[in-house]
Design an enzyme around this catalytic site. Structure first.
Site, PDB file in Angstrom:
ATOM      1  N   LYS A  30       0.799  -1.230   0.000  1.00 21.55           N
ATOM      2  CA  LYS A  30       0.000   0.000   0.000  1.00 21.55           C
ATOM      3  C   LYS A  30       0.834   1.284   0.000  1.00 21.55           C
ATOM      4  O   LYS A  30       0.343   2.334  -0.446  1.00 21.55           O
ATOM      5  CB  LYS A  30      -0.943   0.010   1.196  1.00 21.55           C
ATOM      6  CG  LYS A  30      -2.110  -0.972   1.093  1.00 21.55           C
ATOM      7  CD  LYS A  30      -3.114  -0.520   0.059  1.00 21.55           C
ATOM      8  CE  LYS A  30      -4.406  -1.339   0.151  1.00 21.55           C
ATOM      9  NZ  LYS A  30      -5.436  -0.844  -0.787  1.00 21.55           N
ATOM     10  N   SER A  64       0.285 -10.030  -0.670  1.00 25.17           N
ATOM     11  CA  SER A  64       0.085  -8.584  -0.656  1.00 25.17           C
ATOM     12  C   SER A  64       0.360  -7.923   0.681  1.00 25.17           C
ATOM     13  O   SER A  64       0.571  -6.705   0.732  1.00 25.17           O
ATOM     14  CB  SER A  64      -1.345  -8.251  -1.103  1.00 25.17           C
ATOM     15  OG  SER A  64      -2.293  -8.876  -0.258  1.00 25.17           O
TER      16      SER A  64
END
Length: 429
Positions: free
Chosen positions: A75, A330
């Site tokens: 992110k 992720s």
């Protein structure tokens, strides 16, 4: 993609026209510019082979370890690109975000690096390590409701009232372009990849990676790479949206994969999926927990449930991908207490953890005999609760609740069968 594969993977996005959003809004040159901007901010993450997954699908599988990225997830890439491209005046008014944790940390760190105030709306019940890390990077944290969608609404209202810039977690070209830099890395590290599998929440990660991968193929004339998204079955907004032909709001159920529990795809990410993504699959809680266990035990990677969704997709649908395969991990921000629960869930799913209620005669030595028999069968007894007085028990009976560690599903079945042969009454929890 064959019709058989379409059926296996579930919803295959309808292809959009060239006039729609997609490559036109996130091109390869945009991604290269974002990578320059991220120099010294985001670190190139390793691509490591997984022998156990390679054996399962009959070809090479590699894991892209964004769990090792700064802030513990991908992110920071999109958050930094978005905030860095704001004007000085916009940054002076501060930024606001909504997130279950990973985007929160990315925005908080990016804002602190770029010298602006950050306010982050997080769901009630968000993992404590993610809350602590977000505050640690200097952001103010607010809890408006139980879901990410509640936080998105509250964050947008805050932006409208206070003049802060809303940093959307996925539905903005700069955010998508930042995430797309992962696609450049993968293609440079492993250009022979044929299938790329990624966790999907709102779609920003896979939309960006798909733009980079497909854009490079178009630019260089390289081979086609299949892009597959994996959503938690309890929070899968893309399949019904793709079936309806537009982003559709769904009610999400509680899932361990909180990082991808998003009730509606973005307008931008939905349009990019219809142009660039080949299929979307849903995965069960059991598969997610087993995937997390596999990552920890076999790949030595600490991954949060949302980050393991791509691995879960291979566990459920190993026969439906074309190797070589790259799976994106992720994120790795998981509460240790949740990790212990999920690992236990994964062990149970793999047949290596049993919770058994066993009735036996209430007489001296009965419990010792039972435990000795378990020891002879190679069972490790983790916990025992002995109950002698309950309405459901006869006067001469006792009951023990046992947590057992076994060597696998076959061993568990053998243990249960042998105990029943010896006359024990068992109830499996």
């Amino acid at each position: 993609m064959s019709e058989a594969t379409r059926g296996v993977w579930g919803v295959v996005p309808p292809r959009a026209s060239e006039s729609d959003v997609g490559l036109a809004s996130v091109g390869v040159d945009d991604v290269r510019a974002a990578r320059e901007l991220l120099g010294g901010v985001a670190v190139p993450t390793p691509l490591i082979p997984s022998r156990v997954l390679s054996e399962q699908i009959g070809g090479p599988v590699l894991l892209k370890c964004e769990n090792l990225q700064r802030t513990g997830s991908f992110k920071i890439r999109g958050a930094y690109v978005r905030i860095a491209r704001l004007s000085e005046r916009e940054r002076a008014g501060g930024v606001v975000a909504a997130s279950a944790g990973n985007h929160a940390q990315g925005v908080a760190l990016a804002a602190s690096m770029l010298g602006c105030k950050a306010t982050v709306f997080m769901p009630v019940g968000a993992p404590l390590p993610k809350i602590a890390a977000t505050r640690g990077y200097g952001a103010e944290v607010v809890f408006p409701g139980p879901t990410v969608d509640d936080c998105l609404i509250a964050a947008q209202e805050y932006a409208d009232e206070c003049g802060a810039v809303f940093i959307h977690p996925f539905d903005h070209p700069d955010v998508v372009t930042g995430q797309a830099t992962i696609g450049l890395e993968v293609m440079e590290q492993y250009p022979q990849v044929r299938t790329l599998v990624s966790p999907v929440g709102g779609g920003g990660l896979l939309a960006g990676v798909a733009a980079a991968v497909k854009g490079l193929a178009k630019e260089t004339g390289g081979g086609d790479v299949k892009l597959v998204g994996a959503q938690a079955k309890r929070a899968a907004a893309f399949p019904p949206s793709l079936a309806a032909g537009k982003p559709t709001q769904i009610g999400i159920e509680r899932t361990m994969a909180d990082g991808i529990a998003v009730g509606r795809p973005g307008e931008l990410t939905y349009a990019m999926f219809t142009e660039l993504v080949d299929a979307v699959v849903t995965v069960t809680e059991e598969s997610i927990s087993q995937a997390l266990l596999l990552c920890l035990e076999r790949a030595k990677q600490v991954v949060e449930p949302a980050g393991a969704a791509g691995v879960a997709a291979l566990l459920e649908h190993a026969y439906a991908v074309e190797p070589p395969v790259v799976v994106l991990l992720s994120g790795g921000n998981i509460d240790p207490l949740l990790l212990s629960k999920v690992l236990r869930h994964g062990l149970a799913g793999a047949g290596r953890y049993l919770v058994v209620r066993c009735r036996l005669k209430d007489r001296p030595g009965a419990l010792v005999t039972l435990l000795s028999e378990l020891a002879e069968m190679g069972v490790n007894v983790l916990d025992v609760m002995h109950e002698r007085m309950a309405a459901r028990l006869h006067v001469e009976e006792a009951e023990v609740l046992m947590h057992l560690e076994t060597r696998g599903a076959d061993h568990s079945e053998d243990v249960i069968g042998r105990l029943r042969e010896k006359g024990y009454t068992l109830t499996l929890s």
